[in-house]
Write a protein that holds these residues in place. Structure first.
Motif, mmCIF file in Angstrom:
data_model
loop_
_atom_site.group_PDB
_atom_site.id
_atom_site.type_symbol
_atom_site.label_atom_id
_atom_site.label_comp_id
_atom_site.label_asym_id
_atom_site.label_seq_id
_atom_site.Cartn_x
_atom_site.Cartn_y
_atom_site.Cartn_z
ATOM 1 N N GLY A 47 -30.805 43.975 -28.313
ATOM 2 C CA GLY A 47 -31.783 43.138 -28.993
ATOM 3 C C GLY A 47 -31.799 41.692 -28.527
ATOM 4 O O GLY A 47 -32.620 40.904 -28.970
ATOM 5 N N LEU A 78 -36.958 43.644 -20.269
ATOM 6 C CA LEU A 78 -37.000 43.243 -21.680
ATOM 7 C C LEU A 78 -36.422 44.297 -22.618
ATOM 8 O O LEU A 78 -36.440 44.117 -23.821
ATOM 9 N N ALA A 97 -34.781 48.637 -27.634
ATOM 10 C CA ALA A 97 -35.159 47.318 -28.191
ATOM 11 C C ALA A 97 -35.756 46.365 -27.142
ATOM 12 O O ALA A 97 -35.121 45.389 -26.794
ATOM 13 N N THR A 98 -36.880 46.691 -26.650
ATOM 14 C CA THR A 98 -37.912 47.641 -26.985
ATOM 15 C C THR A 98 -37.551 49.046 -26.515
ATOM 16 O O THR A 98 -37.070 49.235 -25.390
ATOM 17 N N ASN A 113 -47.031 49.768 -17.225
ATOM 18 C CA ASN A 113 -46.297 49.458 -18.448
ATOM 19 C C ASN A 113 -45.379 50.607 -18.845
ATOM 20 O O ASN A 113 -45.647 51.777 -18.545
ATOM 21 N N THR A 116 -43.987 53.563 -24.795
ATOM 22 C CA THR A 116 -43.275 53.302 -26.051
ATOM 23 C C THR A 116 -43.636 54.325 -27.135
ATOM 24 O O THR A 116 -42.869 54.509 -28.070
ATOM 25 N N TYR B 208 -43.052 37.651 -23.983
ATOM 26 C CA TYR B 208 -42.204 38.814 -23.695
ATOM 27 C C TYR B 208 -42.873 40.124 -24.099
ATOM 28 O O TYR B 208 -42.247 41.006 -24.659
ATOM 29 N N GLY B 210 -43.932 42.299 -22.140
ATOM 30 C CA GLY B 210 -43.534 43.347 -21.201
ATOM 31 C C GLY B 210 -44.711 44.035 -20.547
ATOM 32 O O GLY B 210 -44.560 45.071 -19.902
ATOM 33 N N ASP B 211 -45.902 43.475 -20.723
ATOM 34 C CA ASP B 211 -47.108 44.072 -20.150
ATOM 35 C C ASP B 211 -47.176 43.682 -18.676
ATOM 36 O O ASP B 211 -47.561 42.569 -18.326
ATOM 37 N N ASN B 262 -37.216 41.489 -32.143
ATOM 38 C CA ASN B 262 -37.399 40.500 -31.082
ATOM 39 C C ASN B 262 -38.847 40.568 -30.579
ATOM 40 O O ASN B 262 -39.598 41.477 -30.925
ATOM 41 N N GLN B 264 -40.279 41.240 -27.798
ATOM 42 C CA GLN B 264 -40.723 42.392 -27.013
ATOM 43 C C GLN B 264 -40.913 43.620 -27.903
ATOM 44 O O GLN B 264 -41.850 44.392 -27.723
ATOM 45 N N SER B 265 -40.038 43.789 -28.912
ATOM 46 C CA SER B 265 -40.195 44.930 -29.824
ATOM 47 C C SER B 265 -41.337 44.686 -30.792
ATOM 48 O O SER B 265 -42.004 45.632 -31.221
ATOM 49 N N HIS B 268 -44.563 45.903 -29.510
ATOM 50 C CA HIS B 268 -44.708 47.376 -29.595
ATOM 51 C C HIS B 268 -44.157 47.832 -30.936
ATOM 52 O O HIS B 268 -43.446 48.833 -31.014
ATOM 53 N N ASN B 270 -42.812 49.354 -34.125
ATOM 54 C CA ASN B 270 -42.877 50.689 -34.747
ATOM 55 C C ASN B 270 -41.915 50.776 -35.924
ATOM 56 O O ASN B 270 -41.372 51.826 -36.215
ATOM 57 N N LYS B 622 -32.658 33.406 -28.732
ATOM 58 C CA LYS B 622 -33.510 33.836 -27.639
ATOM 59 C C LYS B 622 -34.220 35.145 -27.953
ATOM 60 O O LYS B 622 -33.591 36.081 -28.461
ATOM 61 N N TYR B 623 -35.479 35.200 -27.648
ATOM 62 C CA TYR B 623 -36.373 36.349 -27.836
ATOM 63 C C TYR B 623 -36.867 36.501 -29.273
ATOM 64 O O TYR B 623 -37.573 37.467 -29.566
ATOM 65 N N TYR B 624 -36.488 35.584 -30.174
ATOM 66 C CA TYR B 624 -36.925 35.715 -31.566
ATOM 67 C C TYR B 624 -37.896 34.584 -31.894
ATOM 68 O O TYR B 624 -37.556 33.406 -31.756
#
Lengths: 365, 643
Positions: A47, A78, A97-98, A113, A116, B208, B210-211, B262, B264-265, B268, B270, B622-624
């Motif tokens: 994370g 990431l 995460a992701t 990409n 997910t 972030y 990630g695309d 974060n 990146q999550s 996406h 979920n 970082k990332y948040y």
């Protein structure tokens, strides 16, 4: 007519020549001299980023850390990479995460990409035909019994998860043998078997929980047996499944098999030796890691560890070219890990710093 | 190090010169005021740096946990995300190196070792004091980097005082709270009740995603980061006489939050996990100052329980019973002692502990404190503490302090302070007992703290100002962190040196009908690991997630019924890993205006504020993601019926 025939013959001959030239001179999109190497999978900090790929060119002895970033315009990975392996001119990275499946080419370049959808806490994959079978713990795992864990059947061509095969108990390592998918359950004392034709599911009871498989030349499976806090067992070591009968024929006892999630079980190139990571307290109560060696021909573990006194051991890989053993270690998830290289006989050769928390490696050539 | 020695010598020389020039009697009004403010803390810790956060500053940041107040008005680094997790890092130490005290209770979790500041609501408290540096000799285990004291006003009201406050803010923020003081001068009941929630669905720029097919920064909305906290703090107090009283309080708190994903999550998204905390803290204290030997006895009970993601089988909790007695005797106004003992019985209820390893644990602290006033201006204090823990050896912990006060004018004085203190932390229950990874062979963390300071105080026409400078040097051995040794376990991994210099000031600015107050804090704090057991571990480099530079400024102005405030916080760059990656420095500025309307006994207050008004795009972790500019509107009603 004769003139026409000569023209036609000349044209045909030219076409043959050129087509032959094309056949022999078509450039290899992934030349071996450029991609050959050991690619270390560095998990990073869950994370918190920090995942990376380190490329070790064992021909030149050069180590390239943060290789994914180098190949992708400085972009970071990431996701925390749990496992990676190559299949059909692609490398698949299992990210947490992701949660996603990242596909890169053998240059470790990513142009599409990650996937997910229907990928939740993925752990490991095994490939078969146009599919990856990916073990997943589910969106919000109940860490005691893992009731919602599954194996996702991912179509490489359409880039979609087609089916979720529900396998409660926390499937970790996977293997395909004799037309069946085997899942090592990490939270239940059993191995799950899925018939890939009928999708019928059965279980093989085991004395301990398991984590990963190795497949021998006869399509039979060796698998780890572990003792964890929630599933204690004194019967740790390796198990063996005859995939024709789906019976566990033998267990080979080994103390302190590593409970880590990474590459803890590897074989050499001719499958004469199996290496297993262990972690145990020494006489001074220091916890250190070791590599135990299982001799496949006489079906016994050597009494002495092949490699020992590795502090913070986190993974293992064997170079298929020369059977050198690569041992990974890291104390923290935010600093550099180590890769130590040993010969097949356990002789120390050299070491390199790699990325944060290396858990394994894959080889490309 | 050499710079610190030189600065230390400089301060010492200043002490000597000032003492030689002026040793007149003290400014009684100022000195008395100070004693009243800090009470026992100062009496037996003369060299310690202890600062109050004023009630007016607390008033400005009552929404959420105490991290908001500390961020804005103290130079202490808070590592926080937007989702209700924030930990304190006093003088470069770790989150478990600060004790957070409510009565005789250290709020820190016995399993994790630290507190989530977001679950300590500012609204419930009337005062917050910060002690910088080690105070284990006073506060016991864990007080290595600093200590926080949460204070409650006891007005022994004879009548009724009710206040109620509501706040509505951006991103689904609501606070509703009330405080009811009722009493007859002897009996007093104080009820404090609040509910705070925040949806936290703020927009942010997400670099972030990630695309890789459409690279670039995308506009995103934070998801799954809701917070809902509620609590009741009930006091029942009885005063037999001015010298004899009993106070009791029960604090029931529920804190629920979603774990922030974060960036990146989040792109996406979920789903996420939830963390639910229930805490019950009870503390009752009897004080008898009638006789020469002053007596104080307290008893308490604490229930902490955390449930992760609604899984009742994975509870992490403890119950503890606490008893404390102490006796104080001032033989003369020059010499006094205090001695006492504190006992704790702790019963863990953690799914990952085996009953065969730990069923309960007992702690007994025996302590002794004394002060000696060599002259009216020069005072020394000595504190000694020995903790006994069943199945564990804790070190003996002394501390020594000195202060010298010099009148520098009819309305001002200069104070020079110095302190030497040892500190320690007993490893947490998780460190020692978690599953197969607990490490019963851990040594306690131990620290040495050296401090020098000087402070100029003035009080002209009820306008108080002060300026201070402190130097500190702290050396912590056997620093515990969880590391991978094939399995993850707690280990004494490193020695850390934290040193630095702190400037702070609070300046009163009288401008006719305008009353202004300006304050600032600045800290320069290098923190390095000087020894590590890791072959390629971090060594001789600044620690991760600790800013070397931190500072803040604040300014308030009152004019008739209006008040204006603005403040800004600068957080220096921070390493995020051992590879040298950094989060950039950021500056957050806030501004607000308020109006008070008094109608007989009724007082209505209104305020509106804009936070992060410059729209700083920053990350604290970082990332948040963190929120950009946001607004708050508050109303407060007070009624005071005194018989």
């Amino acid at each position: 007519m004769k003139k026409s025939f000569n023209y036609f013959s000349f044209l045909l001959f030219s076409m043959l020549i050129f087509s032959a030239c094309n056949e022999t001179e078509l450039p290899d999109p992934f030349p071996s001299e450029e991609i050959e190497g050991c690619y270390v999978v560095n998990f990073g900090s869950f994370g918190q980023g920090g995942a990376s790929i380190s490329k070790y060119d064992y021909n030149t002895g050069e180590m390239y850390n943060f290789f994914y970033q180098l190949q992708n315009s400085g972009n970071e990975l990431l996701s925390n990479i749990q496992y990676a392996s190559s299949y059909n001119d692609s490398v698949f990275l299992i990210g947490n995460a992701t949660d996603q499946i990242i596909t890169v080419n053998p240059f470790i370049e990513q142009s599409l990409n990650g996937i997910t959808e229907d990928i939740e806490n993925p752990r490991f994959f095994v490939a078969d035909g146009d599919y990856l079978y990916i073990s997943c713990l589910g969106a919000n795992p109940d860490w005691a019994i893992m009731p919602d864990s599954y194996v996702a059947k991912y179509n490489i061509i359409t880039r979609k998860v087609e089916t979720k095969i529900m396998i409660p108990g926390g499937p970790e390592g996977l293997e395909i043998a004799n037309g069946k998918l085997y899942a090592a359950l990490n939270y239940k004392n059993s191995i799950v078997v899925v018939d890939l034709n009928s999708e019928e599911i059965s279980e093989i009871a085991t004395p301990a929980v398991s984590s990963y498989f190795l497949k021998d030349d006869d399509d039979n499976l060796y698998f780890t047996q572990l003792s964890t806090y929630s599933n204690f067992s004194a019967e740790t070591g390796l198990g063996f499944i005859n995939t024709t009968t789906d019976q566990t024929e033998t267990y080979y006892y080994l103390e302190n098999v590593s409970t880590s999630y990474g590459s803890i079980l590897q074989a050499n190139s001719d499958f004469s030796k199996i290496y297993v990571i262990t972690s145990a307290y020494d006489e001074n109560w220091n916890l250190t890691g070791a590599v135990a060696e299982f001799n496949v021909s006489n079906q016994t573990f050597n009494t002495e560890n092949l490699i020992s006194d590795i502090s913070g051991i986190s993974g293992l890989a064997v170079n298929p070219e020369d059977d050198d053993i690569y041992v990974f270690s890291a104390h923290s998830t935010t600093g550099a890990g180590m890769m130590q290289i040993y010969s097949e006989t356990g002789e120390y050769k050299k070491e390199y710093e790699v990325g944060a928390f290396p858990v394994g490696a894959f080889f490309l050539n | 190090m050499r710079r610190f020695v030189i600065l230390g010598l400089l301060v010492s020389v200043l002490v000597f010169c000032a003492g030689a020039q002026n040793s007149h009697s003290l400014l009684d009004t100022i000195f008395l005021e100070e004693i009243i403010t800090f009470g026992d803390l100062r009496k037996f810790q003369s060299g310690a740096k202890i600062e109050n956060i004023s009630s007016s500053q607390i008033e400005l940041a009552q929404e959420g946990g105490i991290e908001n107040v500390l961020n804005r008005f103290s130079p202490v680094y808070i590592k926080a995300d937007a989702g209700g997790l924030s930990t304190i890092h006093f003088r470069g130490t770790s989150a478990s190196h600060t004790s957070i005290n409510f009565g005789g209770i250290n709020l820190n979790s016995l399993t994790l070792g630290h507190s989530n500041l977001s679950t300590i609501p500012t609204f419930l408290f009337d005062g917050i004091s910060l002690q910088y540096g080690s105070s284990s000799a006073i506060n016991g285990s864990g007080a290595i980097g600093g200590a926080i004291y949460l204070g409650l006003d006891n007005n022994w009201i004879n009548g009724l005082n009710v206040s109620a406050k509501t706040t509505i803010g951006s991103f689904g923020e609501y606070l509703i709270g009330t405080k009811i003081f009722v009493g007859n001068g002897k009996w007093e009941s104080v009820t404090r009740l609040y509910s705070f929630q925040k949806e936290n669905n703020f927009p942010f720029n997400n670099p972030y995603s990630g695309d890789v097919e459409n690279p670039g920064v995308v506009e995103d909305i934070q998801k799954g980061t809701a917070i809902k906290n509620q609590g009741l703090l009930q006091e029942i107090n009885y005063k037999f006489s001015e010298e004899q009283y009993i106070k009791s309080s029960i604090w029931i708190e529920n804190s629920w939050r979603q774990v922030q994903a974060n960036m990146q999550s989040n792109y996406h998204y979920n789903g996420t996990q939830e963390i639910d905390n229930d805490n019950i803290r009870i503390w009752t204290e009897y004080t008898n100052n009638i006789n020469r030997i002053k007596f104080k006895g307290g008893a308490g009970y604490v229930h902490d329980m955390q449930v992760f993601d609604n899984n009742e089988f994975q509870q992490i909790g403890t119950d503890r019973f606490i008893g404390e007695v102490q006796a104080t005797r001032d033989f003369t106004n020059k010499f006094g002692v205090k001695t006492g003992a504190k006992y704790k019985y702790i019963n863990p209820n953690v799914h990952a502990y085996s009953d065969s390893v730990i069923k309960f644990e007992e702690h007994l602290d025996i302590f002794f404190s004394s002060f000696y006033r060599a002259s009216q201006n020069l005072k020394f204090t000595l504190n000694l503490r020995q903790t006994f823990v069943s199945n564990f050896n804790a070190p003996f912990t002394p501390s020594l302090g000195a202060e010298y006060i010099v009148n520098s004018g009819s309305e001002s004085f200069v104070k020079f302070t110095s302190a030497l203190a040892k500190s320690y932390r007993v490893p947490t229950f998780n460190d020692r007992y978690w599953g197969t990874q607990g490490n019963p062979d851990l040594k306690p963390e131990s620290g040495n703290n050296f401090e020098l300071g000087t402070q100029f105080n003035s009080n002209k026409n009820n306008c108080r100002s002060k300026l201070g400078i402190n130097l500190f040097y702290m050396h912590v051995k056997n620093w515990i962190e969880w590391r991978n040794f094939g399995i993850w376990k707690a280990q004494n991994v490193q020695e850390v040196v934290s040193k630095g210099i702190e400037f702070q000031g609070n300046i009163c600015i009288p401008l006719g009908d305008f009353n202004g107050e300006f304050g600032f804090n600045y800290t320069f704090n290098p923190v390095e690991s000087i020894k590590t057991i890791e072959e390629n571990g971090l060594l001789n480099r600044h620690l991760n997630y600790i800013p070397k530079h931190m500072g803040n400024v604040f300014f308030t102005m009152k004019y008739n019924k209006w008040h204006f405030f603005t403040d800004g916080q600068f957080t220096g760059s921070r390493y995020t890993d051992n590879f040298g990656n950094k989060l950039p420095a950021h500056f957050i500025a806030n501004f607000g205006v308020g109006y008070k309307l008094v109608v007989q006994k009724h007082q209505f207050s209104f305020s509106i504020s804009v936070n992060n008004m410059l729209g700083a795009d920053y990350q604290n972790e970082k990332y948040y993601a963190m929120p950009g500019r946001y607004f708050r509107f508050s109303t407060k009603y007070d009624i005071n019926i005194i018989k």
